[in-house]
Design a protein around this motif. Sequence first.
Motif, mmCIF file in Angstrom:
data_model
loop_
_atom_site.group_PDB
_atom_site.id
_atom_site.type_symbol
_atom_site.label_atom_id
_atom_site.label_comp_id
_atom_site.label_asym_id
_atom_site.label_seq_id
_atom_site.Cartn_x
_atom_site.Cartn_y
_atom_site.Cartn_z
ATOM 1 N N ASN A 11 -20.547 12.513 90.776
ATOM 2 C CA ASN A 11 -20.265 11.135 91.172
ATOM 3 C C ASN A 11 -20.353 10.179 89.988
ATOM 4 O O ASN A 11 -19.551 9.248 89.866
ATOM 5 N N GLY A 12 -21.322 10.392 89.128
ATOM 6 C CA GLY A 12 -21.398 9.573 87.930
ATOM 7 C C GLY A 12 -20.179 9.757 87.042
ATOM 8 O O GLY A 12 -19.628 8.796 86.490
ATOM 9 N N LEU A 13 -19.725 10.998 86.934
ATOM 10 C CA LEU A 13 -18.568 11.297 86.090
ATOM 11 C C LEU A 13 -17.278 10.746 86.682
ATOM 12 O O LEU A 13 -16.345 10.417 85.935
ATOM 13 N N LYS A 14 -17.202 10.624 87.998
ATOM 14 C CA LYS A 14 -16.033 9.993 88.618
ATOM 15 C C LYS A 14 -15.837 8.580 88.079
ATOM 16 O O LYS A 14 -14.728 8.193 87.683
ATOM 17 N N ALA A 15 -16.911 7.802 88.094
ATOM 18 C CA ALA A 15 -16.821 6.414 87.640
ATOM 19 C C ALA A 15 -16.491 6.345 86.155
ATOM 20 O O ALA A 15 -15.655 5.542 85.722
ATOM 21 N N LYS A 16 -17.134 7.198 85.372
ATOM 22 C CA LYS A 16 -16.871 7.198 83.932
ATOM 23 C C LYS A 16 -15.426 7.588 83.645
ATOM 24 O O LYS A 16 -14.763 6.992 82.782
ATOM 25 N N VAL A 29 -25.517 2.766 80.769
ATOM 26 C CA VAL A 29 -26.943 2.523 80.990
ATOM 27 C C VAL A 29 -27.499 3.808 81.608
ATOM 28 O O VAL A 29 -27.304 4.063 82.798
ATOM 29 N N PRO A 30 -28.149 4.648 80.802
ATOM 30 C CA PRO A 30 -28.611 5.935 81.331
ATOM 31 C C PRO A 30 -29.674 5.754 82.418
ATOM 32 O O PRO A 30 -30.538 4.876 82.321
ATOM 33 N N VAL A 31 -29.587 6.595 83.436
ATOM 34 C CA VAL A 31 -30.590 6.623 84.500
ATOM 35 C C VAL A 31 -31.091 8.057 84.585
ATOM 36 O O VAL A 31 -30.352 8.953 85.010
ATOM 37 N N ALA A 32 -32.319 8.297 84.168
ATOM 38 C CA ALA A 32 -32.899 9.642 84.178
ATOM 39 C C ALA A 32 -33.437 9.931 85.573
ATOM 40 O O ALA A 32 -34.536 9.499 85.938
ATOM 41 N N LEU A 33 -32.670 10.664 86.350
ATOM 42 C CA LEU A 33 -33.022 10.885 87.751
ATOM 43 C C LEU A 33 -34.311 11.686 87.903
ATOM 44 O O LEU A 33 -35.127 11.398 88.782
ATOM 45 N N SER A 34 -34.503 12.699 87.059
ATOM 46 C CA SER A 34 -35.692 13.542 87.193
ATOM 47 C C SER A 34 -36.969 12.801 86.824
ATOM 48 O O SER A 34 -38.067 13.236 87.179
ATOM 49 N N LYS A 35 -36.810 11.660 86.125
ATOM 50 C CA LYS A 35 -37.972 10.840 85.776
ATOM 51 C C LYS A 35 -38.199 9.708 86.784
ATOM 52 O O LYS A 35 -39.105 8.896 86.611
ATOM 53 N N GLY A 36 -37.337 9.616 87.785
ATOM 54 C CA GLY A 36 -37.508 8.600 88.819
ATOM 55 C C GLY A 36 -37.010 7.220 88.436
ATOM 56 O O GLY A 36 -37.370 6.236 89.095
ATOM 57 N N GLN A 38 -34.285 5.929 88.976
ATOM 58 C CA GLN A 38 -33.469 5.362 90.053
ATOM 59 C C GLN A 38 -34.297 4.571 91.059
ATOM 60 O O GLN A 38 -33.740 3.904 91.938
ATOM 61 N N PHE A 39 -35.619 4.637 90.934
ATOM 62 C CA PHE A 39 -36.497 3.895 91.840
ATOM 63 C C PHE A 39 -37.047 2.611 91.206
ATOM 64 O O PHE A 39 -37.837 1.904 91.831
ATOM 65 N N SER A 47 -28.472 -1.001 93.101
ATOM 66 C CA SER A 47 -28.162 0.163 93.932
ATOM 67 C C SER A 47 -29.297 0.400 94.919
ATOM 68 O O SER A 47 -30.190 1.210 94.670
ATOM 69 N N PRO A 48 -29.283 -0.278 96.063
ATOM 70 C CA PRO A 48 -30.393 -0.156 97.012
ATOM 71 C C PRO A 48 -30.534 1.235 97.612
ATOM 72 O O PRO A 48 -31.589 1.558 98.187
ATOM 73 N N ASN A 49 -29.520 2.075 97.469
ATOM 74 C CA ASN A 49 -29.601 3.461 97.942
ATOM 75 C C ASN A 49 -30.223 4.375 96.888
ATOM 76 O O ASN A 49 -30.277 5.587 97.065
ATOM 77 N N ASN A 50 -30.712 3.812 95.820
ATOM 78 C CA ASN A 50 -31.324 4.509 94.682
ATOM 79 C C ASN A 50 -30.517 5.735 94.218
ATOM 80 O O ASN A 50 -31.057 6.798 93.942
ATOM 81 N N LYS A 51 -29.209 5.547 94.135
ATOM 82 C CA LYS A 51 -28.329 6.597 93.643
ATOM 83 C C LYS A 51 -27.434 6.033 92.535
ATOM 84 O O LYS A 51 -27.173 4.842 92.480
#
Length: 232
Positions: A11-16, A29-36, A38-39, A47-51
């Motif tokens: 999904n991220g690559l779709k936008a890019k 703007v990198p978002v490191a998902l495994s580090k949280g 997105q919260f 992004s209120p859906n934290n995605k």
Amino acid sequence: MIDLYFSPTPNGLKAKLFIEEAGLPYRIVPVALSKGEQFKPDFLVISPNNKIPAIVDHEPPGGGAPISLFESGAIMLYLAEKTGRLMPTDIYHRAEVLQWLFWQVGGLGPMAGQIGHFNVYAPEKVAYAIDRYTRETARLYGVLDRRLANRAFIAGEFSIADIACYPWIVPHEAHGQDLAEFPHLKRWFETMATRPATVRTYEGIENVYAPKQAISEAEREVLFRQGAKGRA
């Protein structure tokens, strides 16, 4: 300028990929998902859906305050309308593109995402889930293969429908699919892969479906164990 809140998921690559195809100025703007990340509160405002992905367009059509969007389908439709590119203007072709965009958002992405999870990230093999989602993903690949039997691109001319679907076909091996079984899809996939914007989009991108090592329990907690109030 567009700020793209990004992690290298399909999904991220779709936008890019859309932004690269349209030639829009942007910054990652990198978002490191495994580090949280997105919260984080500032990200949740966007992004209120934290995605991911999410964008902030600092130059919206007509001027005015920046516009923020989350959800990849909404982002792509907004940018297509902003630029007047990759979305037909006549009602018949526009409808054709929209139905395939929503087919990807509502079908191909969720089903392929599930088999990717159970094949790669699940802590144990769940035979029923693997069989269920492998079969459904294969069915969806078959739908796309038949669609592409007599046309170069999904909606005839190259459009956001192709951009939406391509990143979800890239990890076909992790999805348990063999593109040799889908010759029309394979031909389209190889064409998409050679487009200059595709090459730029994927340059230096890690394959999130091929982790170098097993994820930790802390990372699993962040990625997959969210409750109704956010973090479990």
